[in-house]
Scaffold this active site. Structure first.
Site, PDB file in Angstrom:
ATOM      1  CG  HIS A  19      -2.014  -1.081   1.046  1.00 31.07           C
ATOM      2  ND1 HIS A  19      -2.706  -1.609   2.114  1.00 31.07           N
ATOM      3  CD2 HIS A  19      -2.505  -1.722  -0.063  1.00 31.07           C
ATOM      4  CE1 HIS A  19      -3.553  -2.516   1.682  1.00 31.07           C
ATOM      5  NE2 HIS A  19      -3.455  -2.603   0.369  1.00 31.07           N
ATOM      6  CD  GLU A 117     -12.912 -10.213  -4.576  1.00 27.86           C
ATOM      7  OE1 GLU A 117     -13.079 -11.441  -4.464  1.00 27.86           O
ATOM      8  OE2 GLU A 117     -11.780  -9.677  -4.587  1.00 27.86           O
ATOM      9  CG  ASP A 141     -10.833 -14.165 -14.062  1.00 29.84           C
ATOM     10  OD1 ASP A 141     -10.389 -14.948 -13.203  1.00 29.84           O
ATOM     11  OD2 ASP A 141     -10.126 -13.639 -14.951  1.00 29.84           O
ATOM     12  N   GLY A 142     -10.788 -11.101 -12.574  1.00 35.26           N
ATOM     13  CA  GLY A 142     -10.032  -9.867 -12.764  1.00 35.26           C
ATOM     14  C   GLY A 142      -9.204  -9.837 -14.025  1.00 35.26           C
ATOM     15  CG  ASP A 162      -3.006  -8.228  -3.861  1.00 32.02           C
ATOM     16  OD1 ASP A 162      -2.314  -9.231  -3.595  1.00 32.02           O
ATOM     17  OD2 ASP A 162      -3.582  -7.555  -2.991  1.00 32.02           O
TER      18      ASP A 162
END
Length: 261
Positions: A19, A117, A141-142, A162
């Site tokens: 982050h 998500e 699906d990302g 990620d």
């Protein structure tokens, strides 16, 4: 792949590294007036309560962001700390913003925000957390979403990848995925976060990415003690394509900080 819930690990030392670099990069990209696109392939729920039973049980947040705040690891004007302070002021001290909320708070009116998500409960929580913002939230699906969006409008921007890495094959799959994404969006900043486990299974993936000849890459890794006995994660890394100018100063500072733990 749908069993993973980040609440058990939110605010841990890996999140601190990830982050901090995300916030720094978005602050850099938004210094120019030109709009940007931000895409996230595995968004999680966006907002976490670090006093939840799941977070307290692992103790990872206590050793991560709670310690960082208590010991003043970051200056108050660091963009990650500015967002954290704003979210704690709005939702209470236990609140911790995931990467979608960090992005939402650092982007501007002219920027675009796309968040994927697939987990149904996490997606519902993400949609709620991002409802005050101009964000597009997808239960999809990302990687499929990313392929459908690229090249995005606006063309400048960043993607954060990620995944949960619950399946070992993810490490083998990612270099090919990133190659396809980069071909469609060769000007985009593409950031891949990955865990460093005791079996060092990330090494072949990173070796493949380094040998691909991508422009302006940086690979930053930090190590730390296991969160508890038997825990296999002993560090985390970020591999960034089209890394922004000056990010070496931030990675160097993080390296020095983690070396003192």
């Amino acid at each position: 792949m749908l069993s993973y819930q980040h609440i058990y690990h939110a605010g841990n030392l890996a999140d601190v590294q990830k982050h901090a670099l995300l916030a720094w990069t978005l602050r850099y990209l938004t210094q120019k007036d030109k709009p940007i696109s931000y895409i996230e392939t595995h968004s999680g729920r966006g907002l976490y309560a670090l006093d939840a039973a799941e977070a307290v049980r692992t103790g990872e947040a206590a050793a991560g962001i709670a310690r960082a705040q208590r010991e003043g690891w970051f200056d108050p004007d660091h963009p990650m700390m500015q967002v954290l302070g704003a979210m704690q002021a709005r939702y209470g001290t236990p609140a911790y913003p995931g990467s979608p909320l960090i992005a939402a708070n650092l982007l501007r009116e002219q920027d675009s925000l796309h968040l994927a998500e697939l987990h149904p409960q996490e997606h519902a929580a993400l949609a709620t957390a991002l409802s005050p913002y101009r964000a597009k939230v997808y239960r999809q699906d990302g990687f499929e979403l990313a392929q459908s969006l690229l090249p995005p409008t606006p063309r400048r921007g960043m993607m954060l990848i990620d995944p949960s890495y619950e399946v070992k094959a993810e490490y083998d799959r990612l270099p090919g995925v990133i190659a396809k994404l980069h071909r469609k969006w060769n000007v985009g900043v593409i950031a891949l976060w990955y865990p460093i486990l005791t079996d060092a299974r990330h090494k072949a993936m990173i070796s493949s990415l380094k040998s691909a000849g991508y422009p302006k890459t940086i690979c930053h890794e930090v190590t730390f003690a296991p969160a508890r006995e038997g825990h296999r994660m002993v560090g985390s890394g970020m591999f960034i394509l089209n890394a922004p100018f000056g990010i070496e100063d931030e990675t160097r500072r993080l390296t020095e900080m983690f070396a003192q733990l």
